[in-house]
Design an enzyme around this catalytic site. Structure first.
Site, PDB file in Angstrom:
ATOM      1  N   GLU A  98     120.617-132.539  52.971  1.00 46.33           N
ATOM      2  CA  GLU A  98     119.374-132.002  52.406  1.00 46.33           C
ATOM      3  C   GLU A  98     118.612-133.114  51.678  1.00 46.33           C
ATOM      4  O   GLU A  98     119.118-133.706  50.733  1.00 46.33           O
ATOM      5  CB  GLU A  98     119.713-130.870  51.415  1.00 46.33           C
ATOM      6  CG  GLU A  98     118.531-130.373  50.617  1.00 46.33           C
ATOM      7  CD  GLU A  98     118.929-129.331  49.562  1.00 46.33           C
ATOM      8  OE1 GLU A  98     120.121-128.987  49.483  1.00 46.33           O
ATOM      9  OE2 GLU A  98     118.030-128.864  48.841  1.00 46.33           O
TER      10      GLU A  98
ATOM     11  N   ASP B  34     122.610-129.411  48.204  1.00 50.49           N
ATOM     12  CA  ASP B  34     122.766-129.316  46.754  1.00 50.49           C
ATOM     13  C   ASP B  34     123.519-128.042  46.387  1.00 50.49           C
ATOM     14  O   ASP B  34     123.416-127.030  47.083  1.00 50.49           O
ATOM     15  CB  ASP B  34     121.392-129.271  46.073  1.00 50.49           C
ATOM     16  CG  ASP B  34     120.651-130.593  46.215  1.00 50.49           C
ATOM     17  OD1 ASP B  34     121.319-131.606  46.506  1.00 50.49           O
ATOM     18  OD2 ASP B  34     119.420-130.596  46.052  1.00 50.49           O
TER      19      ASP B  34
ATOM     20  N   ASP C   7     122.909-125.663  44.514  1.00 53.63           N
ATOM     21  CA  ASP C   7     121.997-124.764  43.792  1.00 53.63           C
ATOM     22  C   ASP C   7     121.439-123.713  44.762  1.00 53.63           C
ATOM     23  O   ASP C   7     121.856-123.641  45.912  1.00 53.63           O
ATOM     24  CB  ASP C   7     120.870-125.558  43.114  1.00 53.63           C
ATOM     25  CG  ASP C   7     120.001-126.301  44.130  1.00 53.63           C
ATOM     26  OD1 ASP C   7     120.201-126.104  45.354  1.00 53.63           O
ATOM     27  OD2 ASP C   7     119.132-127.086  43.714  1.00 53.63           O
TER      28      ASP C   7
ATOM     29  N   ASP D 244     118.526-123.401  46.246  1.00 54.50           N
ATOM     30  CA  ASP D 244     117.880-123.940  47.445  1.00 54.50           C
ATOM     31  C   ASP D 244     118.907-124.446  48.446  1.00 54.50           C
ATOM     32  O   ASP D 244     118.771-124.255  49.647  1.00 54.50           O
ATOM     33  CB  ASP D 244     116.938-125.090  47.069  1.00 54.50           C
ATOM     34  CG  ASP D 244     115.577-124.572  46.640  1.00 54.50           C
ATOM     35  OD1 ASP D 244     115.314-123.367  46.871  1.00 54.50           O
ATOM     36  OD2 ASP D 244     114.798-125.362  46.078  1.00 54.50           O
TER      37      ASP D 244
END
Ligand code: 0RA
Length: 651
Positions: free
Chosen positions: A438, A516, A518, A520
């Site tokens: 990403e 990541d 998180d 997203d």
């Protein structure tokens, strides 16, 4: 102890072959149940439940009860006739003991009805017994409760009567042997999916599943922590409604057929929806035939021929001036095909492809007849279907052009590789890995931190297309998706099947998604997995797809530092270094790690924790993706709140 020895001795003469048989199971368990990991552990339950399903299919059982007990043992109880307990003439011991301790003895006494159920390996309950450190069976039969216990498949005493009863049935509790299995912790949702599937595939059976392991913080609660009950009156029609719950249907009711052709029981349900995916699940004797086979081929040919004839006759095709292919009839189609075959021949890599030729014609003619009737009686729905097929044909022609661009990239080999790909040096796909990373900045760190001999990096810019909502040609037009195809070296389409994936030139046997830690990142994981599930399921089935797991924390004090993947690890690390002067960093993104840290924690095969993506239950995974990525937001939120991780698809 002495009593155990004595009773075993009593049986020693007839036990010689028995012990050999079950000993073989313990020596090479994977040969009998597939593997000794998560999958094999759950397979034990399916083997035992299948015996009860057989009893139900024979018409003698209406209820099946399954529980995960506090100690991770499993209980399966049914209200069938009970396993016979009378003396077995040849073996000179109770029939019950023979069923429980002799390989493949399960159905021997069952005259008349053939065994149609049966786990993938069909090895029977004795195999489960051999792989259990302890098993206990109770049979309710002839007014008595009969009992026998076993250790690693060996009887601890002769079958005895332990009381009176007015019910009939069989109750088996087993505790998988921790010296055989790499994990002995059962996953409720995995068993739940299978029980639901069995209830839909075998209408009229009442199936209950319960989990008695306490939830964290509720150790004192009474009764099961989880409990579900399945009963399907309408069989595959209910199954279709469940799978398509989050899709917009094009007909009010599924098309349905149930009956027998040439002695082969056939049940089929199908429904068109407004998506672009083909969701066909096929079963033989309750086993999901991932690789298809003659029953699926018969379904496809019957469907194509009958719909094409109708479309021709209606005059709509001539007006549309478009060439229709078989695929066009299956776009936006959800279908379940379930057949029962007395002597199934399973072929293919995972032995989930039906080989029996006689099944093809039987299913083909059943489908033709059902569809012809349906189309005659439902002209409005018939028109909707033909319009949908024409749209699909138009889109397919656009898709072919887009796909040819993808494939041209491969023909020109390395010259056609995406510019953003940092390839590896080794040419052996079995040794090579590709990381889909990403963001460009993390991609940069990964390129610097990797071992370039066998690790390739492809940075992904932002989010890839949500293929769940996109037509196929849109997917092939997307640059990110084209890059994925060319980087992997896979092509689409064979003469037989224009959507099949050709893996012969696959360049990496580990395909790793690195995002990541998180929200997203989780969304990108889901988009990528949706793409792989819909467009490259073969990659997942071969076990090539993984999720990387970057650490959540760095706990640092002086020159000591610890990477932590969970809250507990963070707490442990804090205790280890003490409170004073400790610095805790929460990693929100891969970009916060320098190349060395990224290598150490997330890419180095010595230290990294890859999660392999598997499909335990294809029908269930299909529904999850349609829910996660579809239009309907509320169920998605509810699902995400219940399952912080991808429990259903990643085991
Ligand atoms: C063989 C014969 C008969 C029943 C069964 C097997 C049987 C096996 C299992 C395993 C789990 N539940 C089961 N229920 C039944 C019946 C023979 C007769 O009564 O005539």
């Amino acid at each position: 102890m002495s009593e155990t020895t004595r009773s075993t001795n009593e049986y020693s003469a007839s036990n010689i072959t028995v012990l050999e048989g079950l000993e073989a199971v313990r020596v090479r368990p994977a040969m009998y149940i597939g593997d000794v990991n998560f999958r094999g552990l759950h397979h034990l339950v399916y083997e035992v439940v299948d015996n009860s399903i057989d009893e139900a299919l024979a018409g003698f059982c209406t209820r099946i009860y399954v529980s995960i007990n506090k100690d991770n043992s499993i209980t399966v109880e049914d209200n069938g006739r009970g396993i016979p307990v009378d003396m077995h003439e040849k073996e000179h011991r109770s029939a019950l003991e023979v069923v429980m301790t002799v390989l493949h003895a399960g159905g021997k006494f069952d005259k008349g009805s053939y065994k149609v159920s049966g786990g993938l390996h069909g090895v029977g309950v004795s195999c489960v017994n051999a792989l259990s450190e302890h098993m206990i069976v109770n049979v309710y039969r002839g007014g008595k409760v009969w009992q026998q216990e076993y250790s690693k498949g060996k009887p601890l005493y002769a079958v005895k009567s332990v009381g009176d009863t007015d019910k009939t049935g069989t109750r088996i509790t087993f505790h998988p042997d921790p010296t055989i299995f790499t994990t002995t912790t059962y996953d409720y949702n995995t068993l739940l999916d299978r029980m639901r599937e069995l209830a839909y595939l075998n209408k009229g059976i009442d199936i209950t599943i319960e989990d008695f392991r306490p939830e964290e913080g509720k150790e004192d609660a009474e009764g099961p922590a989880k409990s579900d009950h399945f009963y399907s009156e309408n069989g595959l029609r209910d199954f279709i409604a469940y799978l398509d719950e989050n899709r917009e249907k094009l007909m009010p009711e599924a098309i349905y057929i149930e009956g027998e052709r040439n002695g082969i029981p056939i049940e089929i349900a199908m429904q068109y929806n407004n998506t672009y995916n083909e969701n066909i699940h096929s079963y033989v004797n309750n086993i999901n035939t991932h690789e298809g086979g003659t029953h699926l081929a018969g379904f496809r040919s019957g469907l194509t021929r009958t719909l094409k004839a109708y479309a021709d006759k209606s005059g709509m095709l001539a007006k549309a001036k478009v060439e229709i292919s078989g695929d066009d009839f299956r776009e936006g189609l959800t279908a379940i095909i379930s057949v029962k075959v007395a002597e199934p021949q399973f072929e293919g890599q995972t032995k989930t492809k039906l080989g029996n030729n006689e099944v093809r014609g039987a299913v083909d003619s059943a489908v033709s007849e059902m569809l012809e009737n349906y189309l005659e009686e439902h002209p409005n729905e018939a028109k909707t279907i033909v319009e949908k097929v024409i749209l699909a044909a138009r889109a397919r022609q656009a898709a072919r052009k887009a796909r040819e661009m993808v494939q041209r990239g491969n023909v020109f080999s390395s010259a056609g590789l995406p510019g953003k790909l940092a390839d590896c040096q080794d040419g052996d796909p079995a040794m090579c890995e590709i990381y889909f990373v990403e963001g460009d900045s993390a991609g940069g760190s990964a390129k610097q931190g990797r071992d370039r001999r066998y690790q390739a990096i492809l940075p992904l810019r932002g989010k890839i297309l949500n293929v769940e909502k996109a037509m196929r040609h849109r997917a092939f037009e997307s640059e990110e998706i084209r890059n994925i195809y060319t980087a992997l070296g896979v092509t689409v389409g064979t003469p037989e099947d224009s959507q099949a994936l050709n893996l012969s030139k696959l360049r990496y046997h580990k395909v790793i998604i690195m995002t990541d830690a998180d929200v997203d990142g989780a969304h990108i994981d889901t988009l990528m997995l949706t793409f792989f599930f819909r467009y490259m399921p073969e990659l997942i089935e071969n076990g090539y797809v993984y999720l990387a797991t970057p650490p959540l924390y760095l706990v640092k004090k002086g020159n000591k530092s610890y990477y932590c993947w969970t809250e507990e690890e963070r707490e442990q690390a804090m205790i280890a270094v003490g409170d004073k002067g400790v610095h805790v960093q929460r990693y929100k993104g891969l970009g916060e790690m320098n190349p060395e840290q990224l290598w150490e924690t997330t890419m180095d095969p010595e230290n990294r924790q890859l999660r392999q993506v598997t499909i335990e239950n294809a029908a269930s995974a299909d529904r999850v993706f349609s829910m996660l990525m579809g239009d309907d937001v509320p169920p998605r939120r509810e699902f995400i709140e219940r399952n912080a991780t991808y429990a259903t698809i990643d085991a």
